[in-house]
Write an enzyme that holds these catalytic residues in place. Sequence first.
Site, short mmCIF file in Angstrom:
data_model
loop_
_atom_site.label_atom_id
_atom_site.label_comp_id
_atom_site.label_asym_id
_atom_site.label_seq_id
_atom_site.Cartn_x
_atom_site.Cartn_y
_atom_site.Cartn_z
N GLU A 184 0.85 -1.20 0.00
CA GLU A 184 0.00 0.00 0.00
C GLU A 184 0.88 1.25 0.00
OE1 GLU A 184 -2.46 -0.51 3.49
OE2 GLU A 184 -3.56 -2.17 2.57
N CYS B 256 -2.26 -5.71 -4.79
CA CYS B 256 -2.57 -6.89 -3.98
C CYS B 256 -1.44 -7.92 -4.06
CB CYS B 256 -3.84 -7.56 -4.48
SG CYS B 256 -5.33 -6.57 -4.28
N GLU C 279 -1.59 -11.05 -4.70
CA GLU C 279 -1.68 -11.96 -5.85
C GLU C 279 -1.00 -11.36 -7.08
OE1 GLU C 279 -4.06 -10.94 -3.79
OE2 GLU C 279 -5.75 -12.33 -3.70
N CYS D 49 -9.57 -10.27 -5.16
CA CYS D 49 -10.46 -9.19 -5.60
C CYS D 49 -10.71 -9.32 -7.11
CB CYS D 49 -9.87 -7.82 -5.26
SG CYS D 49 -8.53 -7.31 -6.35
N CYS E 66 -7.66 -8.76 -9.39
CA CYS E 66 -6.73 -9.90 -9.35
C CYS E 66 -7.29 -11.08 -10.11
CB CYS E 66 -6.42 -10.28 -7.91
SG CYS E 66 -5.31 -9.11 -7.11
N1 THU Z 1 -5.71 -7.39 -0.71
C1 THU Z 1 -4.88 -8.33 -1.25
O1 THU Z 1 -3.65 -8.16 -1.26
N2 THU Z 1 -5.43 -9.44 -1.77
C2 THU Z 1 -6.75 -9.78 -1.69
O2 THU Z 1 -7.12 -10.85 -2.13
C3 THU Z 1 -7.70 -8.85 -1.07
C4 THU Z 1 -7.16 -7.51 -0.71
C5 THU Z 1 -5.12 -6.21 -0.08
C6 THU Z 1 -5.29 -4.91 -0.79
C7 THU Z 1 -5.17 -3.93 0.35
O3 THU Z 1 -3.80 -3.68 0.60
C8 THU Z 1 -5.73 -4.67 1.55
O4 THU Z 1 -5.71 -6.05 1.20
C9 THU Z 1 -7.15 -4.26 1.94
O5 THU Z 1 -7.99 -4.33 0.84
#
Ligand code: THU
Length: 132
Positions: free
Chosen positions: A45, A54, A56, A87, A90
């Site tokens: 982030e 993310c 993935e 998400c 992804c």
């Molecule tokens: N996030 C992921 O890395 N993968 C997922 O499958 C769901 C969400 C992260 C994005 C963000 O940094 C945090 O989780 C909250 O959404």
Amino acid sequence: MAGSDELVAAARAAREHAVADFSGFKVGAALETEDGAIVTGCNVENASYGLTICAERVAIFKALSEGHRAFTRLAVVADTPSPTPPCGACRQIIWEFCGDIPVVLANLSSIAATHQMSDLLPLPFDKRLLGR
Ligand code: THU
């Protein structure tokens, strides 16, 4: 081929590196390549929020940038009682670069479920529609 336990362990370890200062929601991913390697990723982030990536997609882009092109399984780990699925963004990237692979969802203590990508993204847009 690594067992699910080994792949999930790699995703749990990757999660420890998550840069999640804004959400506090740490995610790890581990991607198994066709030749048996494991490439991991964590979410990253930043202050813009919108440029967050993310776990993935980090794992997939790392793997592609290291020359891997064929993938057999993906594990996703978050510290949630119910499994955290990929998400929508992804799912698109997993589908396009990994195809119809199984996605193993786990938390810190157990493996919750395995879903095929064709179930997670049942009507995909992909290069076939572009004639590629
Ligand atoms: N996030 C992921 O890395 N993968 C997922 O499958 C769901 C969400 C992260 C994005 C963000 O940094 C945090 O989780 C909250 O959404």
